[in-house]
Motif scaffolding. Structure first.
Motif, PDB file in Angstrom:
ATOM      1  N   UNK A  77      40.297  22.756  43.969  1.00 16.64           N
ATOM      2  CA  UNK A  77      41.142  22.346  42.855  1.00 16.64           C
ATOM      3  C   UNK A  77      41.825  23.548  42.250  1.00 16.64           C
ATOM      4  N   UNK A  78      42.714  23.281  41.299  1.00 17.18           N
ATOM      5  CA  UNK A  78      43.410  24.337  40.570  1.00 17.18           C
ATOM      6  C   UNK A  78      42.844  24.360  39.164  1.00 17.18           C
ATOM      7  N   UNK A  79      42.426  25.550  38.716  1.00 16.79           N
ATOM      8  CA  UNK A  79      41.772  25.733  37.424  1.00 16.79           C
ATOM      9  C   UNK A  79      42.558  26.737  36.594  1.00 16.79           C
ATOM     10  N   UNK A  80      42.878  26.378  35.343  1.00 17.18           N
ATOM     11  CA  UNK A  80      43.477  27.332  34.409  1.00 17.18           C
ATOM     12  C   UNK A  80      42.356  28.213  33.898  1.00 17.18           C
ATOM     13  N   UNK A  81      42.477  29.531  34.146  1.00 17.48           N
ATOM     14  CA  UNK A  81      41.356  30.426  33.854  1.00 17.48           C
ATOM     15  C   UNK A  81      41.843  31.719  33.206  1.00 17.48           C
ATOM     16  N   UNK A  82      41.214  32.079  32.108  1.00 18.91           N
ATOM     17  CA  UNK A  82      41.291  33.404  31.497  1.00 18.91           C
ATOM     18  C   UNK A  82      39.899  33.648  30.929  1.00 18.91           C
ATOM     19  N   UNK A  83      39.022  34.278  31.710  1.00 20.17           N
ATOM     20  CA  UNK A  83      37.622  34.387  31.305  1.00 20.17           C
ATOM     21  C   UNK A  83      37.100  35.809  31.482  1.00 20.17           C
ATOM     22  N   UNK A  84      36.239  36.200  30.551  1.00 22.02           N
ATOM     23  CA  UNK A  84      35.543  37.481  30.644  1.00 22.02           C
ATOM     24  C   UNK A  84      34.156  37.227  31.216  1.00 22.02           C
ATOM     25  N   UNK A  85      33.773  38.041  32.178  1.00 23.61           N
ATOM     26  CA  UNK A  85      32.437  37.949  32.787  1.00 23.61           C
ATOM     27  C   UNK A  85      31.711  39.246  32.479  1.00 23.61           C
ATOM     28  N   UNK A  86      30.611  39.128  31.731  1.00 24.37           N
ATOM     29  CA  UNK A  86      29.856  40.299  31.284  1.00 24.37           C
ATOM     30  C   UNK A  86      28.424  40.270  31.800  1.00 24.37           C
ATOM     31  N   UNK A  87      28.256  39.822  33.036  1.00 23.55           N
ATOM     32  CA  UNK A  87      26.934  39.798  33.665  1.00 23.55           C
ATOM     33  C   UNK A  87      27.111  39.735  35.173  1.00 23.55           C
ATOM     34  N   UNK A  88      26.063  40.024  35.883  1.00 21.66           N
ATOM     35  CA  UNK A  88      26.082  39.985  37.336  1.00 21.66           C
ATOM     36  C   UNK A  88      26.087  38.531  37.807  1.00 21.66           C
ATOM     37  N   UNK A  89      27.155  38.115  38.512  1.00 16.93           N
ATOM     38  CA  UNK A  89      27.277  36.742  38.994  1.00 16.93           C
ATOM     39  C   UNK A  89      27.919  36.727  40.369  1.00 16.93           C
ATOM     40  N   UNK A  90      27.762  35.598  41.052  1.00 15.96           N
ATOM     41  CA  UNK A  90      28.524  35.308  42.251  1.00 15.96           C
ATOM     42  C   UNK A  90      29.408  34.115  41.936  1.00 15.96           C
ATOM     43  N   UNK A  91      30.701  34.263  42.186  1.00 16.78           N
ATOM     44  CA  UNK A  91      31.662  33.191  41.983  1.00 16.78           C
ATOM     45  C   UNK A  91      32.097  32.750  43.381  1.00 16.78           C
ATOM     46  N   UNK A  92      31.772  31.512  43.747  1.00 15.29           N
ATOM     47  CA  UNK A  92      32.001  31.010  45.097  1.00 15.29           C
ATOM     48  C   UNK A  92      32.981  29.849  45.064  1.00 15.29           C
ATOM     49  N   UNK A  93      34.134  30.017  45.733  1.00 18.97           N
ATOM     50  CA  UNK A  93      35.101  28.941  45.842  1.00 18.97           C
ATOM     51  C   UNK A  93      34.829  28.087  47.068  1.00 18.97           C
ATOM     52  N   UNK A 104      48.059  31.392  34.491  1.00 17.89           N
ATOM     53  CA  UNK A 104      49.170  30.891  33.700  1.00 17.89           C
ATOM     54  C   UNK A 104      50.142  31.961  33.242  1.00 17.89           C
ATOM     55  N   UNK A 105      49.999  33.186  33.723  1.00 15.77           N
ATOM     56  CA  UNK A 105      50.898  34.274  33.367  1.00 15.77           C
ATOM     57  C   UNK A 105      50.708  34.826  31.967  1.00 15.77           C
ATOM     58  N   UNK A 106      49.632  34.382  31.281  1.00 18.72           N
ATOM     59  CA  UNK A 106      49.470  34.786  29.882  1.00 18.72           C
ATOM     60  C   UNK A 106      48.420  35.861  29.649  1.00 18.72           C
ATOM     61  N   UNK A 107      47.531  36.066  30.593  1.00 14.94           N
ATOM     62  CA  UNK A 107      46.447  37.049  30.424  1.00 14.94           C
ATOM     63  C   UNK A 107      45.819  37.325  31.783  1.00 14.94           C
ATOM     64  N   UNK A 108      44.833  38.204  31.770  1.00 16.58           N
ATOM     65  CA  UNK A 108      44.071  38.454  32.987  1.00 16.58           C
ATOM     66  C   UNK A 108      43.364  37.161  33.379  1.00 16.58           C
ATOM     67  N   UNK A 109      43.262  36.896  34.669  1.00 21.93           N
ATOM     68  CA  UNK A 109      42.532  35.716  35.125  1.00 21.93           C
ATOM     69  C   UNK A 109      41.038  35.967  34.926  1.00 21.93           C
ATOM     70  N   UNK A 110      40.552  37.087  35.432  1.00 23.68           N
ATOM     71  CA  UNK A 110      39.146  37.472  35.270  1.00 23.68           C
ATOM     72  C   UNK A 110      39.079  38.875  34.688  1.00 23.68           C
ATOM     73  N   UNK A 111      38.299  39.028  33.648  1.00 25.00           N
ATOM     74  CA  UNK A 111      38.064  40.331  33.021  1.00 25.00           C
ATOM     75  C   UNK A 111      36.585  40.653  33.215  1.00 25.00           C
ATOM     76  N   UNK A 112      36.291  41.546  34.144  1.00 25.99           N
ATOM     77  CA  UNK A 112      34.913  41.876  34.506  1.00 25.99           C
ATOM     78  C   UNK A 112      34.465  43.089  33.709  1.00 25.99           C
ATOM     79  N   UNK A 113      33.496  42.887  32.804  1.00 25.49           N
ATOM     80  CA  UNK A 113      33.029  43.992  31.956  1.00 25.49           C
ATOM     81  C   UNK A 113      31.611  44.424  32.289  1.00 25.49           C
ATOM     82  N   UNK A 114      30.947  43.731  33.170  1.00 24.89           N
ATOM     83  CA  UNK A 114      29.606  44.097  33.652  1.00 24.89           C
ATOM     84  C   UNK A 114      29.460  43.491  35.030  1.00 24.89           C
ATOM     85  N   UNK A 115      28.445  43.884  35.724  1.00 22.05           N
ATOM     86  CA  UNK A 115      28.322  43.341  37.076  1.00 22.05           C
ATOM     87  C   UNK A 115      27.129  43.903  37.791  1.00 22.05           C
ATOM     88  N   UNK A 116      27.156  43.799  39.074  1.00 23.04           N
ATOM     89  CA  UNK A 116      28.301  43.485  39.915  1.00 23.04           C
ATOM     90  C   UNK A 116      28.646  41.990  39.892  1.00 23.04           C
TER      91      UNK A 116
END
Length: 143
Positions: A77-93, A104-116
């Protein structure tokens, strides 16, 4: 081999066999089990996204319900996303052409501040190209 030496080797072998399983059991008890979380275009952001039959609607909500080490599985599917991730995760499509995160051209899609953070099998598009640091993914403080 004399009898004393044979007794020592035998005793050391018994001690090893008794201690090794205990150490292994402690490591297993301390291991953290990752929770699988689910997101779909027909989902509802309630309660914790861990039931594949009742997925959440948004990636942001699934991230907020997650703890470090979890995996978030995003259905096609198509998801409107502007999210900050501040923990170690796996994102699986569900596939590069099937799961699309659209900023949407308005901000970062993913802002990774911690990880991996591991990202697999999805497309990220329409991040803010005017952002001096990132359009699609900004990674700050992440190894």
């Amino acid at each position: 081999m004399n009898t004393k030496r044979l007794h020592k080797v035998f005793l050391l072998a018994i001690i090893f066999l008794l201690i090794f399983p205990l150490q292994h059991a402690n490591q297993a008890a301390n291991a953290v089990t990752a929770t699988q979380r689910y997101v779909a275009t027909d989902g509802v952001d309630n309660p914790d996204c861990s039931n594949s039959s009742a997925p959440c609607l948004t990636l942001a909500y699934a991230v907020s319900q997650s703890t470090a080490g979890d995996a978030i599985n995003i259905a096609a599917g198509v998801y409107s996303v502007n999210v900050t991730i501040a923990k170690s995760l796996t994102i699986q499509g569900a596939g590069m052409n099937a799961t699309i995160l659209d900023g949407g051209g308005s901000a970062k899609v993913l802002d990774l501040t911690a990880g991996p953070v591991t990202i697999n099998d999805l497309t990220i598009k329409n991040g803010d190209s005017k952002d001096e640091y990132a359009g699609g993914i900004k990674s700050s403080g992440v190894n």
